[in-house]
Design a protein around this motif. Structure first.
Motif, PDB file in Angstrom:
ATOM      1  N   VAL A 129       0.827  -1.199   0.000  1.00  0.00           N
ATOM      2  CA  VAL A 129       0.000   0.000   0.000  1.00  0.00           C
ATOM      3  C   VAL A 129       0.870   1.263   0.000  1.00  0.00           C
ATOM      4  O   VAL A 129       0.608   2.212  -0.740  1.00  0.00           O
ATOM      5  CB  VAL A 129      -0.962  -0.008   1.211  1.00  0.00           C
ATOM      6  CG1 VAL A 129      -1.680   1.325   1.330  1.00  0.00           C
ATOM      7  CG2 VAL A 129      -1.971  -1.122   1.071  1.00  0.00           C
ATOM      8  N   GLN A 130       1.924   1.261   0.800  1.00  0.00           N
ATOM      9  CA  GLN A 130       2.828   2.422   0.818  1.00  0.00           C
ATOM     10  C   GLN A 130       3.471   2.625  -0.551  1.00  0.00           C
ATOM     11  O   GLN A 130       3.617   3.752  -1.022  1.00  0.00           O
ATOM     12  CB  GLN A 130       3.929   2.210   1.851  1.00  0.00           C
ATOM     13  CG  GLN A 130       3.446   2.353   3.282  1.00  0.00           C
ATOM     14  CD  GLN A 130       4.462   1.820   4.276  1.00  0.00           C
ATOM     15  OE1 GLN A 130       5.573   1.455   3.899  1.00  0.00           O
ATOM     16  NE2 GLN A 130       4.081   1.771   5.541  1.00  0.00           N
ATOM     17  N   THR A 131       3.856   1.522  -1.181  1.00  0.00           N
ATOM     18  CA  THR A 131       4.476   1.630  -2.505  1.00  0.00           C
ATOM     19  C   THR A 131       3.492   2.223  -3.521  1.00  0.00           C
ATOM     20  O   THR A 131       3.839   3.096  -4.310  1.00  0.00           O
ATOM     21  CB  THR A 131       4.951   0.250  -2.986  1.00  0.00           C
ATOM     22  OG1 THR A 131       5.754  -0.331  -1.953  1.00  0.00           O
ATOM     23  CG2 THR A 131       5.760   0.338  -4.245  1.00  0.00           C
ATOM     24  N   LEU A 132       2.255   1.752  -3.473  1.00  0.00           N
ATOM     25  CA  LEU A 132       1.242   2.275  -4.389  1.00  0.00           C
ATOM     26  C   LEU A 132       1.011   3.760  -4.155  1.00  0.00           C
ATOM     27  O   LEU A 132       0.840   4.532  -5.097  1.00  0.00           O
ATOM     28  CB  LEU A 132      -0.083   1.538  -4.185  1.00  0.00           C
ATOM     29  CG  LEU A 132      -0.276   0.236  -4.935  1.00  0.00           C
ATOM     30  CD1 LEU A 132      -1.730  -0.194  -4.826  1.00  0.00           C
ATOM     31  CD2 LEU A 132       0.107   0.402  -6.397  1.00  0.00           C
ATOM     32  N   LEU A 133       1.012   4.151  -2.885  1.00  0.00           N
ATOM     33  CA  LEU A 133       0.790   5.572  -2.575  1.00  0.00           C
ATOM     34  C   LEU A 133       1.913   6.424  -3.163  1.00  0.00           C
ATOM     35  O   LEU A 133       1.659   7.448  -3.800  1.00  0.00           O
ATOM     36  CB  LEU A 133       0.698   5.778  -1.059  1.00  0.00           C
ATOM     37  CG  LEU A 133       0.535   7.226  -0.602  1.00  0.00           C
ATOM     38  CD1 LEU A 133      -0.708   7.856  -1.226  1.00  0.00           C
ATOM     39  CD2 LEU A 133       0.445   7.318   0.913  1.00  0.00           C
ATOM     40  N   ALA A 138      -4.069   0.853   5.515  1.00  0.00           N
ATOM     41  CA  ALA A 138      -4.452   0.675   4.112  1.00  0.00           C
ATOM     42  C   ALA A 138      -5.623   1.591   3.774  1.00  0.00           C
ATOM     43  O   ALA A 138      -5.732   2.083   2.650  1.00  0.00           O
ATOM     44  CB  ALA A 138      -4.820  -0.777   3.846  1.00  0.00           C
ATOM     45  N   GLY A 139      -6.481   1.849   4.752  1.00  0.00           N
ATOM     46  CA  GLY A 139      -7.659   2.682   4.512  1.00  0.00           C
ATOM     47  C   GLY A 139      -7.289   4.118   4.189  1.00  0.00           C
ATOM     48  O   GLY A 139      -7.672   4.637   3.131  1.00  0.00           O
ATOM     49  N   TRP A 140      -6.516   4.742   5.053  1.00  0.00           N
ATOM     50  CA  TRP A 140      -6.240   6.163   4.754  1.00  0.00           C
ATOM     51  C   TRP A 140      -5.301   6.317   3.579  1.00  0.00           C
ATOM     52  O   TRP A 140      -5.434   7.225   2.767  1.00  0.00           O
ATOM     53  CB  TRP A 140      -5.780   6.931   5.994  1.00  0.00           C
ATOM     54  CG  TRP A 140      -4.401   6.664   6.553  1.00  0.00           C
ATOM     55  CD1 TRP A 140      -4.104   5.825   7.582  1.00  0.00           C
ATOM     56  CD2 TRP A 140      -3.167   7.273   6.173  1.00  0.00           C
ATOM     57  NE1 TRP A 140      -2.754   5.853   7.849  1.00  0.00           N
ATOM     58  CE2 TRP A 140      -2.157   6.739   7.004  1.00  0.00           C
ATOM     59  CE3 TRP A 140      -2.816   8.213   5.201  1.00  0.00           C
ATOM     60  CZ2 TRP A 140      -0.812   7.103   6.897  1.00  0.00           C
ATOM     61  CZ3 TRP A 140      -1.470   8.576   5.093  1.00  0.00           C
ATOM     62  CH2 TRP A 140      -0.495   8.020   5.943  1.00  0.00           C
ATOM     63  N   MET A 141      -4.374   5.377   3.445  1.00  0.00           N
ATOM     64  CA  MET A 141      -3.492   5.471   2.276  1.00  0.00           C
ATOM     65  C   MET A 141      -4.261   5.155   0.995  1.00  0.00           C
ATOM     66  O   MET A 141      -4.061   5.792  -0.039  1.00  0.00           O
ATOM     67  CB  MET A 141      -2.307   4.527   2.427  1.00  0.00           C
ATOM     68  CG  MET A 141      -1.302   5.023   3.456  1.00  0.00           C
ATOM     69  SD  MET A 141       0.221   4.073   3.433  1.00  0.00           S
ATOM     70  CE  MET A 141       1.199   4.995   4.613  1.00  0.00           C
ATOM     71  N   GLY A 142      -5.161   4.181   1.087  1.00  0.00           N
ATOM     72  CA  GLY A 142      -5.969   3.830  -0.076  1.00  0.00           C
ATOM     73  C   GLY A 142      -6.822   5.003  -0.529  1.00  0.00           C
ATOM     74  O   GLY A 142      -6.976   5.263  -1.721  1.00  0.00           O
ATOM     75  N   LEU A 143      -7.355   5.729   0.444  1.00  0.00           N
ATOM     76  CA  LEU A 143      -8.165   6.904   0.112  1.00  0.00           C
ATOM     77  C   LEU A 143      -7.317   7.948  -0.611  1.00  0.00           C
ATOM     78  O   LEU A 143      -7.734   8.527  -1.620  1.00  0.00           O
ATOM     79  CB  LEU A 143      -8.743   7.485   1.404  1.00  0.00           C
ATOM     80  CG  LEU A 143      -9.863   8.506   1.228  1.00  0.00           C
ATOM     81  CD1 LEU A 143     -11.085   7.838   0.638  1.00  0.00           C
ATOM     82  CD2 LEU A 143     -10.192   9.167   2.555  1.00  0.00           C
ATOM     83  N   LEU A 195      -7.828   9.370  -4.384  1.00  0.00           N
ATOM     84  CA  LEU A 195      -7.955  10.801  -4.666  1.00  0.00           C
ATOM     85  C   LEU A 195      -6.884  11.271  -5.647  1.00  0.00           C
ATOM     86  O   LEU A 195      -7.174  11.996  -6.600  1.00  0.00           O
ATOM     87  CB  LEU A 195      -7.849  11.610  -3.367  1.00  0.00           C
ATOM     88  CG  LEU A 195      -9.040  11.499  -2.423  1.00  0.00           C
ATOM     89  CD1 LEU A 195      -8.790  12.277  -1.142  1.00  0.00           C
ATOM     90  CD2 LEU A 195     -10.307  12.001  -3.111  1.00  0.00           C
ATOM     91  N   LEU A 196      -5.650  10.822  -5.422  1.00  0.00           N
ATOM     92  CA  LEU A 196      -4.560  11.215  -6.324  1.00  0.00           C
ATOM     93  C   LEU A 196      -4.807  10.681  -7.732  1.00  0.00           C
ATOM     94  O   LEU A 196      -4.567  11.372  -8.720  1.00  0.00           O
ATOM     95  CB  LEU A 196      -3.222  10.700  -5.791  1.00  0.00           C
ATOM     96  CG  LEU A 196      -2.642  11.461  -4.603  1.00  0.00           C
ATOM     97  CD1 LEU A 196      -1.477  10.689  -4.000  1.00  0.00           C
ATOM     98  CD2 LEU A 196      -2.167  12.846  -5.032  1.00  0.00           C
ATOM     99  N   GLY A 197      -5.301   9.441  -7.806  1.00  0.00           N
ATOM    100  CA  GLY A 197      -5.581   8.838  -9.113  1.00  0.00           C
ATOM    101  C   GLY A 197      -6.654   9.621  -9.854  1.00  0.00           C
ATOM    102  O   GLY A 197      -6.497   9.958 -11.034  1.00  0.00           O
ATOM    103  N   ILE A 198      -7.727   9.946  -9.148  1.00  0.00           N
ATOM    104  CA  ILE A 198      -8.820  10.694  -9.784  1.00  0.00           C
ATOM    105  C   ILE A 198      -8.330  12.077 -10.202  1.00  0.00           C
ATOM    106  O   ILE A 198      -8.594  12.541 -11.312  1.00  0.00           O
ATOM    107  CB  ILE A 198     -10.015  10.813  -8.821  1.00  0.00           C
ATOM    108  CG1 ILE A 198     -10.659   9.433  -8.629  1.00  0.00           C
ATOM    109  CG2 ILE A 198     -11.042  11.802  -9.347  1.00  0.00           C
ATOM    110  CD1 ILE A 198     -11.697   9.371  -7.542  1.00  0.00           C
TER     111      ILE A 198
END
Lengths: 302, 336
Positions: free
Chosen positions: B183-187, B313-318, B322-325
């Protein structure tokens, strides 16, 4: 014939500067259109808007008879060759072709490979290792492989030496002759235009100054040579684009479609396209005048 | 001419896997780099993991039922010291930022910098599909590679984990035995793509995002994470896998002491035990108990491992979403 590019009230602002402003223009399909103007006139902006790379600040632009610029259908039908070719320099020519094929619904591999073979450009060479002329040819090949209905080229000649220029224009003209494609290309090299264009758009200071078929433009403008003291009388009868004096003689470039005979005491000469374009480019104030009468009524309102 | 679907040399649709091929062709060196970096750590872990297993067998640790006392405790200590120091693994803290920045940073910034976006985004596929395909494919690869890494770490650490129970908040365990690392890597990756669109310079984007991501990961690991839930407080012993975050003292009247009060209490004990006035030297703990103070521990029980993973994972996923959108939105309207 449909409309290749149509803009209405089109404007694009970068920061506080309007690169293009309040432009309404309709370029009919089936022409080879030269878009000329000095550097920074708004040519690249207009073309970027037409291919959907930029979004308008005001107004709208449509291509191929009504498709919004940048829409999927428009992207399928319009090919764009950007300034400096804009290809991936670290890829081989073959990989570059493959990139093009993979990004398009319509793609003519045989045609692309045939063209490159004819030009003697090796497929295993890196794009970055090609000469400027070869790179432009590869870019043109990629654009043509889409089998576009409209081909837009931004300053294709700017970076080329005279021989490469000649070869490029020859290749472009051969491609146009082969099939039904409208071409719009921008250039600040005015001399090249007369040979290849049959339609002309002059942009200056973010606005369209002149637009029309070359034939109409040259037929609609004349150079009158006569005594300088009668200039005012002439200027009342015809719009004067350029007023050049040499001692007592005046050379006026006037705009009128129906000049059956020169006024008494004046001589009439036809005007070449290059002279015409340069006259307009030298006289930004001429943009305040309406465009050529025929063109204005049906095509231009900038 | 309002619709445009003429018959075409190849079927009127985009080539299957066409964009996937382009993604591979343009990002394969970044991918090799990713694998190369991970391979170094992976070799280290495989070698050490095998060695630990043989040590485990030699020591006969399999015969022990419990490792809390006696010979078995000693053997467990021996196994622990036979593991090579784990500090090289602390460099793993850099990896999410490094992967994210080096793979995500150039994705858009390089196209803008080199001008090639004018080619890529005027083709039939369109820029939205171009971006989404690249984002999704690379995201999947990053998740697979980093998750595989987690599995490898878990395997490497299993013998030690069996004999010595570590608090679940222990950095390496939390990163690699759950979903935190991917998750950190994806962020970092999504942030780099977005930053590239704003900054438009590859090297500046990569550098900025690398430092920012490393800062965020470090802040998360060392500061933020322990506040995900309110810790429980106990006066008794906590379990071996519970995560102690603080200790505090309660005075005889039952009030929790502030830090300053605890400090002065400690000074008082230090003064008494060093004054040599006949008192036997006592430990601080025993002295406190004698004064009817109690020591309490704030901790997160071991069962909170997965809730903590999901909160992270929740806050990073959010943020990723948001960054993706924002990236897609900006790419569609702001270029040119």
């Amino acid at each position: 014939m449909g409309i290749a590019i149509e803009t209405s009230g089109l404007g694009k602002r970068y920061g506080r500067t309007w690169a293009l402003r309040d432009c309404s223009l309709a370029i009919p399909a089936g022409h080879v259109v030269g878009l000329v103007g000095p550097n920074g006139a708004g040519k690249t902006t207009l073309l970027s808007l037409a291919v959907g790379l930029a979004t308008p600040t005001a107004g709208e632009v449509r291509v191929l008879g009504g498709l919004p610029a940048g829409s999927p259908a428009a992207l399928d039908g319009v090919a764009f060759m950007a300034q400096d070719a804009a290809l991936y320099r670290n890829l081989s020519v073959a990989d570059m072709l493959r990139v093009g094929r993979n990004l398009n619904r319509r793609w003519d591999t045989a045609r692309a490979q045939g063209r490159l073979a004819e030009l003697g450009i090796r497929l295993d060479k890196k794009v970055g290792a090609l000469s400027g002329g070869q790179r432009s040819q590869v870019a043109l090949t990629l654009a043509l492989a889409k089998r576009p209905k409209l081909l837009i080229l931004d300053e294709p000649l700017a970076a080329l030496d005279p021989v490469a220029r000649h070869d490029f224009m020859a290749a472009l003209m051969a491609a146009v002759a082969e099939e039904d494609v409208s071409v719009v290309f921008s250039s600040h090299v005015v001399a090249e235009l007369e040979r290849v264009c049959d339609y002309l758009v002059v942009v200056q200071g973010g606005q369209v100054q002149v637009a029309g078929e070359v034939e109409d433009l040259t037929a609609g403008h004349h150079v009158l040579t006569g005594p300088a003291e009668q200039v005012d009388a002439i200027a009342q009868r015809f719009p004067v684009v350029r007023d050049r004096r040499a001692s007592a003689q005046a050379h006026l470039l006037i705009r009128t479609g129906d000049l059956s005979a020169a006024p008494p005491g004046w001589q009439r000469h036809p005007v070449g396209l290059e002279e015409l374009v340069l006259a307009y480019m030298r006289e930004p104030s001429a943009s305040m005048l309406p465009g050529p009468a025929r063109a204005r009524s049906e095509q231009v309102a900038c | 001419m309002t619709t445009c679907s003429p018959p075409s040399p190849h079927g009127g649709s985009l080539p299957r896997l066409g964009l996937a091929w382009i993604t591979w062709r343009q990002h394969r060196f970044a991918f090799y780099g990713l694998l190369g970096m991970l391979a170094g750590f992976a070799i280290l872990m495989v070698v050490e993991g095998l060695r630990a297993r043989s040590t485990y067998d030699q020591l006969g640790l399999a015969r022990c039922a419990s490792f809390s006392s006696g010979t078995c405790k000693q053997l467990a200590q021996e196994l622990f010291s036979s593991y090579s120091p784990s500090w090289p693994l602390m460099f793993l803290l850099l990896l999410p930022g490094a992967f994210g920045a080096f793979i995500g940073g150039p994705l858009i910034a390089r196209e803008l910098e080199m001008g090639t976006y004018r080619f890529a985004w005027t083709q039939g596929a369109g820029r939205t599909r171009w971006l989404l395909t690249k984002l999704l494919l690379i995201a999947v690869v990053l998740v697979v590679v980093t998750a595989a890494y987690g599995v490898l770490y878990t395997w490497y650490n299993a013998p030690l984990d069996h004999v010595m129970s570590m608090a679940f908040g222990n950095y390496l365990g939390f990163e690699f035995q759950g979903i935190a690392f991917p998750v950190q890597t994806l962020l970092a990756f999504t942030a780099a793509v977005f930053a590239g669109l704003l900054i438009r310079r590859t090297m500046i984007t990569v550098g900025t995002v690398f430092l920012a991501s490393f800062g965020l990961v470090a802040a998360t690991v060392f500061q933020l994470r322990q506040h995900y839930m309110t810790p429980l407080v106990t006066a008794g012993q906590i379990g071996p896998r519970d995560w102690a975050v603080a200790t505090a003292y309660v005075d005889p009247a039952g009030h929790l002491l502030s830090d300053a009060q605890s400090q002065s209490l400690h000074s008082k004990w230090a003064l008494l035990s060093s004054s040599g006035d006949g008192l036997p030297a006592v430990t601080f703990g025993n002295w406190l108990r004698a004064q009817h103070y109690t020591v309490v521990t704030s901790y997160h029980p071991a069962g909170r491992f997965w809730p903590f993973q999901f909160i992270e994972a929740g806050w990073m996923g959010l943020l990723i979403l948001l960054l993706g959108i924002a990236t897609v939105w900006l790419l569609r309207r702001r270029i040119g």
